[in-house]
Structures are given as C-alpha cells and as structure tokens.
Design an enzyme around this catalytic site. Structure first.
Site, PDB file in Angstrom:
ATOM      1  N   ALA A   1       0.860  -1.192   0.000  1.00  0.00           N
ATOM      2  CA  ALA A   1       0.000   0.000   0.000  1.00  0.00           C
ATOM      3  C   ALA A   1       0.890   1.234   0.000  1.00  0.00           C
ATOM      4  CB  ALA A   1      -0.894  -0.002   1.234  1.00  0.00           C
TER       5      ALA A   1
ATOM      6  N   LYS B   1      11.115   2.607  15.103  1.00  0.00           N
ATOM      7  CA  LYS B   1      11.615   2.747  16.480  1.00  0.00           C
ATOM      8  C   LYS B   1      10.661   3.561  17.348  1.00  0.00           C
ATOM      9  CE  LYS B   1      13.725   5.999  13.691  1.00  0.00           C
ATOM     10  NZ  LYS B   1      14.829   6.372  12.856  1.00  0.00           N
TER      11      LYS B   1
ATOM     12  N   VAL C   1      16.575  -0.335  15.615  1.00  0.00           N
ATOM     13  CA  VAL C   1      17.729   0.178  16.369  1.00  0.00           C
ATOM     14  C   VAL C   1      18.988  -0.012  15.543  1.00  0.00           C
ATOM     15  CG1 VAL C   1      19.093  -0.011  18.483  1.00  0.00           C
ATOM     16  CG2 VAL C   1      16.632  -0.437  18.555  1.00  0.00           C
TER      17      VAL C   1
ATOM     18  N   GLY D   1      19.784   0.526  12.473  1.00  0.00           N
ATOM     19  CA  GLY D   1      19.646   0.093  11.071  1.00  0.00           C
ATOM     20  C   GLY D   1      20.147  -1.300  10.781  1.00  0.00           C
TER      21      GLY D   1
ATOM     22  N   GLU E   1      15.910  12.401  10.010  1.00  0.00           N
ATOM     23  CA  GLU E   1      14.469  12.159  10.046  1.00  0.00           C
ATOM     24  C   GLU E   1      13.749  13.234   9.240  1.00  0.00           C
ATOM     25  OE1 GLU E   1      12.999   9.401  11.895  1.00  0.00           O
ATOM     26  OE2 GLU E   1      15.117   8.974  11.609  1.00  0.00           O
TER      27      GLU E   1
ATOM     28  N   LYS F   1      15.568   4.626  20.503  1.00  0.00           N
ATOM     29  CA  LYS F   1      16.380   3.410  20.349  1.00  0.00           C
ATOM     30  C   LYS F   1      16.888   2.923  21.708  1.00  0.00           C
ATOM     31  CE  LYS F   1      17.528   4.936  15.696  1.00  0.00           C
ATOM     32  NZ  LYS F   1      18.360   5.860  14.929  1.00  0.00           N
TER      33      LYS F   1
ATOM     34  N   GLY G   1      19.824   3.985   5.872  1.00  0.00           N
ATOM     35  CA  GLY G   1      20.027   3.748   4.439  1.00  0.00           C
ATOM     36  C   GLY G   1      19.232   2.535   3.983  1.00  0.00           C
TER      37      GLY G   1
END
Ligand code: HSE
Length: 437
Positions: free
Chosen positions: A43, A105, A132, A134, A190, A205, A302
């Site tokens: 979606a 997170k 946490v 990545g 962010e 985190k 990333g």
C-alpha cells in the site's frame, strides 16, 4: 512449502530496498528460510510515483487496511513510521493473526508494551531489528547471543545524523547548520530533524535497548534526553585539547539503586572505540558479566542496511511460523511474565565524570575559589584548562573535568560556582563517559 506472503505498508526507500534485496538474493534467502518470501501486496500513498524497485509482481494499492485484513497475507511489513496510523494497523494485523515486521523505532519505543502484549496473546511475533541502529544486528545479539549474561551496561552511538554533525564540526570545521543540511541531503536525517538533534530518535532506540538489556518495560518517557543542538564548537575544541571527543551517546547502565537511562553529548576518551566512530556510522558497546565488553559497528540508516535487518526479520519469521508460540524468542528477551519494573534513576543519581566550562573575571584567586569549592564537596579534578574567551578581555574561561561523582553533588558545586560574584552567565556542563572498552 508454501511461500510466505508479505504485505508492505509504505513502499518508500526502505520498502524498495527490501523488495530489491528479496529479488537479488531470493535463491539464497529461500535456502536459508526454508521457503520463499514474496512481497505480494503493498500500500502506497501515490500510485503514480515511480518506485526504485520492480513492482510487476506486487498488487499495488492505496489501502493499508485491505492488507492487514487480507487472509492471504502471512506477514505485515510496517514501514509507515510514527505511532498513529502505524499503531492502529499493527494492532489490526496482530488481531488478524499476522506476524509483523517493522523498522519503526518510534512505534516500538512508545507503544511496544501494548503491541507485544497483544502479539503474545495472539501467538504472533513482532520483529523490529531495523528499529535500532539500522543494519547492525544489535537486537539479535543482545536478545539471543548474549542471553547467558547479566548485562551491566550498553553505550552507543545510535543516531547517525548527530554523529555525522559532530564529525563534520570536529574534523571539517563545518558549522552545525551546514552539517545538518548535508545530513538531510544525504537522506539519513528524520523527516523532522529535531528528532535527531534533540536526541529523541536516540532515546527511542535506547528505550528498546534498555528493555532488552534489563528485562524492564519500555520506558521512553523516563529517559533523560539531551540533544546536540546547544553544543558549542568551543567545547568540542577544549575537549579535544584535554584528550576527549564529544559523542552523542545513549547509555543504559545498572547501578545498585536502579538503572540509568540517558541520552546526551558525552566526552569519550579519544582512544576509546566509540570516540573513533565517525560520520553517520553507528556503534554500540554491550558489557555482559561473562563476556566482558563487546562492540557492534555499522550503518545505522540507508536502504540497503535497513533492508538487511528487515529481511533478516522476514527470514526469522518464515522459520518460526511453524514453531510453537511458547518456544519463540521473547520480544524483549525476557519471558513476558518476567518483565519487571526497575527504578529508573533521575539525573542527580547518575554517576560519572563531568566537564564544565565557566567564564569568570580574570582575577587572582578565582581559580583557587572554584577548585576549593570542588574540594569541599570531595569532587576530584581530572583535568583543568584556562582559556581566553573570544570576547571580554578581562575574563577567563575555566574548563574542568572532574573525576566520577554523583551528579547531585556536582550540581551543588556548580550552583555555588554560579553564585560567585566573579562568575559570568552561561556555565556549560557535559558528562564524561564512564566505561572501559
Ligand atoms: N535519523 C536516523 C539517524 C535514521 O540519523 O540515525 C536511522 O534511524
């Protein structure tokens, strides 16, 4: 065995990374998981947007609800973010008997206690490795590989944006604003970068890490949180002169009286591992009583690194779909009925070394007065520096690093120093790392 059917909520950078990884490494993933993992539905907000991944085999729509209610979907992958709509959808997925994988997170830190209770009740699993640090497999390491240990402390760089800004300010002589703009351009900040620079993202985190370390409920709103937004370049320079780097750390540490959970800029001795983690990289150290210090390093954001953790969770989910729910790895490492409240300490009870910088009238005896006040309260001095301020010729800047002391005592000393007639406004206080690697 039948393929595992995954429905994705939100097919942005990370979602596309997941689809690409499942496509590229599909054969090996099937060999590892024991069955194929297929994204069959997704979606998105805008159907006309070009996607960075193949979508020909995906039923693409705009209705998230339809996915969490689709009886054909085994696993819902939540990549929307936030704790509003994402929470409702995750809870609906759980109620419909679906396993959930999320990189969110914010959602886990704030609503994880409810989500895990609902998941345990429904006999499904919610996985969140990517939430946490990545791509660093820190959740699995703490929850499974270190399960024999009593965890004494965890300290880490878990916000890549803050670390990138500090590295740029330290080595490239770039201003805070320029470094933040660069982090935004590179895509790891962010959407609202105040979450990064005010320490909120790191606190999300740390809440997760702290629960897994100590077997306590997720306690985001009890974490002492300072960001890097007020950090001055001068303090980075003075700290360097004294042999320290300033890093934005999340620290969870046991003390006899409770646990410290804190996020703040921290002076770290320049030879320590964490002092040498640069750019947007993340690193976490975990100290277990049997294993001693361990370190985990890698990309904290990333598409590729985040997808690495998300797909590992999908593989785990595929493997556990046939396992008795009672035998699964608990969400927060400890069995749900063994999660216990612990006293979470307030700042006056933190114990560590401290750095402070104070501007004073440059008169004979002022330094002796300050060090005398510290001595009176039995606060030891680790290092001391005197500098000329950039303006105010008749003033001096005194920079002191103390030995480890309870913060409440240090605050008493700082209040006394502030009250001296020779002291100017704007005393700066930072904490010093209190662990060995
Ligand atoms: N904004 C986050 C960071 C992204 O800079 O670490 C990864 O959680």
């Amino acid at each position: 065995m039948k393929p595992v059917k995954v429905g994705v909520l939100g097919l942005g950078t990370v979602g596309a990374g997941v689809v690409n990884l499942l496509t590229r490494n599909g054969d090996e993933i099937t060999r590892r998981a024991g069955r194929q993992i297929c994204v069959t539905r997704a979606a998105v907000q805008n159907l006309d947007k070009t996607r960075d991944c193949p979508v020909n085999a995906i039923d693409l729509g705009t209705d998230c609800r339809a996915i969490v209610e689709d009886p054909e979907i085994d696993v819902v992958l939540e990549l929307i973010g936030g704790d509003g709509e994402a929470y409702d959808l995750v809870m609906a997925a759980i109620a419909n008997g679906k396993h959930v994988v999320t990189a969110n997170k914010h959602l886990i830190a704030l609503k994880g206690n409810d989500i895990f209770a609902a998941a345990d009740e429904a006999g499904v699993v919610v996985s969140f490795e990517a939430a946490v640090a990545g791509g660093i497999p820190i959740i699995k390491a703490m929850r499974e590989s270190l399960a024999a240990n009593r965890i004494e402390w965890v300290a880490g760089i878990v916000n890549g944006t803050s670390n990138f800004i500090l590295s740029q300010m330290n080595f490239e002589d770039v201003s805070f604003e320029e470094a933040l703009a660069d982090a935004q351009r590179r895509g790891f900040a962010e959407a609202d970068p105040t979450f990064d620079i005010e320490g909120i993202d790191a606190a999300h985190k740390l809440a997760i890490i702290g629960s897994i370390a100590f077997g306590i409920p997720l306690s985001f709103d009890r974490i002492h949180t300072d960001g890097i937004q007020n950090l001055a370049a001068d303090d980075i320079e003075y700290a360097a002169e004294l042999g320290y780097r300033i890093k934005h750390l999340g620290i969870a540490r046991r003390q006899e009286t409770g646990v410290e959970m804190r996020v703040h800029p921290t002076l770290v001795p320049e030879r320590a591992l964490l002092a040498n983690v640069e750019g947007e990289k993340n690193a976490i150290m975990v100290y277990g009583d049997a294993v001693g210090p361990t370190a985990y390093y890698g990309a904290g954001a990333g598409a590729g690194p985040t997808a690495s953790s998300v797909v590992a969770d999908l593989i785990d989910t595929a493997r556990i779909m046939s396992v008795d729910p009672a035998g699964r790895v608990p969400h927060l490492a400890f069995q749900p009925d063994q999660i216990t409240e612990e006293r979470i300490l307030e700042a006056p009870d933190f114990v560590c070394g401290h750095y402070f910088r104070v501007q004073v009238a440059d008169k004979t005896g002022v330094m002796a007065e300050i060090t005398g006040m510290l001595a009176e309260l039995e606060i030891g001095i680790e290092a001391i520096l005197q500098k000329d301020p950039p303006t105010a010729e008749d003033d001096a800047r005194v920079i002191i690093i103390t030995k480890s002391v309870r913060e409440g005592i240090l605050m008493q000393a700082l209040d006394q120093i502030r009250a001296l007639p020779t002291t100017r406004e704007g005393l700066v206080h930072l904490r010093v790392a209190e662990f060995d690697d």
